[in-house]
Design a protein around this motif. Structure first.
Motif, mmCIF file in Angstrom:
data_model
loop_
_atom_site.group_PDB
_atom_site.id
_atom_site.type_symbol
_atom_site.label_atom_id
_atom_site.label_comp_id
_atom_site.label_asym_id
_atom_site.label_seq_id
_atom_site.Cartn_x
_atom_site.Cartn_y
_atom_site.Cartn_z
ATOM 1 N N GLN A 1 -2.163 33.911 -27.409
ATOM 2 C CA GLN A 1 -3.295 33.261 -26.756
ATOM 3 C C GLN A 1 -4.518 33.361 -27.654
ATOM 4 O O GLN A 1 -4.977 34.432 -27.990
ATOM 5 N N VAL A 2 -5.050 32.217 -28.050
ATOM 6 C CA VAL A 2 -6.234 32.186 -28.899
ATOM 7 C C VAL A 2 -7.464 32.131 -28.013
ATOM 8 O O VAL A 2 -7.531 31.343 -27.064
ATOM 9 N N ARG A 3 -8.431 32.962 -28.321
ATOM 10 C CA ARG A 3 -9.679 32.982 -27.558
ATOM 11 C C ARG A 3 -10.856 32.899 -28.506
ATOM 12 O O ARG A 3 -10.844 33.472 -29.595
ATOM 13 N N LEU A 4 -11.883 32.169 -28.061
ATOM 14 C CA LEU A 4 -13.152 32.106 -28.772
ATOM 15 C C LEU A 4 -14.200 32.721 -27.860
ATOM 16 O O LEU A 4 -14.380 32.254 -26.728
ATOM 17 N N VAL A 5 -14.879 33.718 -28.345
ATOM 18 C CA VAL A 5 -15.890 34.400 -27.546
ATOM 19 C C VAL A 5 -17.229 34.274 -28.245
ATOM 20 O O VAL A 5 -17.406 34.776 -29.361
ATOM 21 N N GLU A 6 -18.164 33.617 -27.562
ATOM 22 C CA GLU A 6 -19.500 33.402 -28.121
ATOM 23 C C GLU A 6 -20.463 34.447 -27.599
ATOM 24 O O GLU A 6 -20.295 34.975 -26.497
ATOM 25 N N CYS A 95 -18.771 26.861 -29.281
ATOM 26 C CA CYS A 95 -18.052 27.070 -30.534
ATOM 27 C C CYS A 95 -16.724 26.313 -30.484
ATOM 28 O O CYS A 95 -16.075 26.241 -29.425
ATOM 29 N N ASN A 96 -16.335 25.769 -31.609
ATOM 30 C CA ASN A 96 -15.099 25.006 -31.724
ATOM 31 C C ASN A 96 -14.341 25.494 -32.950
ATOM 32 O O ASN A 96 -14.955 25.734 -33.996
ATOM 33 N N ALA A 97 -13.035 25.636 -32.813
ATOM 34 C CA ALA A 97 -12.231 26.087 -33.950
ATOM 35 C C ALA A 97 -10.927 25.305 -34.022
ATOM 36 O O ALA A 97 -10.299 25.040 -32.987
ATOM 37 N N ARG A 98 -10.554 24.950 -35.239
ATOM 38 C CA ARG A 98 -9.269 24.279 -35.479
ATOM 39 C C ARG A 98 -8.339 25.287 -36.120
ATOM 40 O O ARG A 98 -8.669 25.857 -37.165
ATOM 41 N N VAL A 99 -7.210 25.497 -35.480
ATOM 42 C CA VAL A 99 -6.365 26.645 -35.796
ATOM 43 C C VAL A 99 -4.938 26.207 -36.067
ATOM 44 O O VAL A 99 -4.402 25.328 -35.381
ATOM 45 N N LEU A 100 -4.332 26.839 -37.051
ATOM 46 C CA LEU A 100 -2.893 26.743 -37.249
ATOM 47 C C LEU A 100 -2.272 28.023 -36.696
ATOM 48 O O LEU A 100 -2.584 29.114 -37.169
ATOM 49 N N ILE A 101 -1.429 27.869 -35.689
ATOM 50 C CA ILE A 101 -0.768 29.048 -35.122
ATOM 51 C C ILE A 101 0.351 29.515 -36.047
ATOM 52 O O ILE A 101 0.566 30.706 -36.230
ATOM 53 N N THR A 102 1.071 28.562 -36.632
ATOM 54 C CA THR A 102 2.120 28.872 -37.589
ATOM 55 C C THR A 102 1.957 27.946 -38.789
ATOM 56 O O THR A 102 1.287 26.913 -38.701
ATOM 57 N N LEU A 103 2.604 28.291 -39.889
ATOM 58 C CA LEU A 103 2.461 27.502 -41.114
ATOM 59 C C LEU A 103 2.903 26.063 -40.908
ATOM 60 O O LEU A 103 2.264 25.132 -41.391
ATOM 61 N N LEU A 104 3.985 25.836 -40.198
ATOM 62 C CA LEU A 104 4.532 24.497 -40.032
ATOM 63 C C LEU A 104 4.076 23.826 -38.740
ATOM 64 O O LEU A 104 4.477 22.700 -38.463
#
Length: 121
Positions: A1-6, A95-104
């Motif tokens: 679970q990805v979380r962004l905390v400002e 806040c906004n983030a673009r994330v790769l959870i895995t390489l592929l």
């Protein structure tokens, strides 16, 4: 679970300064572009500043010279330093983030919960 905390929002007088922080947590492969948006009452959400994974930055013309975006990749954190604030800067900042959870895997976009910035005397 990805979380962004400002954090870092609040009430400040015109001409004052604030520094917003956004920390990304969770299991991720790579953190790509990150950005700060804001939404004032009755207005659309607008992009304020952005930074690429490699550290290239840009800010909106409306805040150029007053806002600076930076990131600490070791801490998965992005900052927005704001100076010479005016009442027109009053908004909820996201806040906004673009994330790769895995390489592929495909790039996913996450948002923080928002932090209120109020500029008033």
């Amino acid at each position: 679970q990805v979380r962004l905390v400002e954090s870092g929002g609040g009430l400040v007088q015109p001409g004052g300064s604030l520094r917003l922080s956004c920390a990304v947590s969770g299991s991720i492969f790579r953190l790509n572009a990150m950005g700060w948006y804001r939404q004032a009452p009755g207005k659309q959400r607008e992009l304020v500043a952005a930074t690429t994974g490699g550290g290239i930055t840009d800010v909106a013309d409306s805040v150029k010279g007053r806002f600076t975006i930076s990131r600490d990749n070791a801490k998965n954190t992005v900052y927005l330093q704001m100076i010479d604030l005016t009442p027109e800067d009053t908004a909820v900042y996201y806040c906004n983030a673009r994330v790769l959870i895995t390489l592929l895997g495909r790039e996913l976009t996450y948002w923080g919960q928002g932090t209120q910035v109020t500029v008033s005397s």
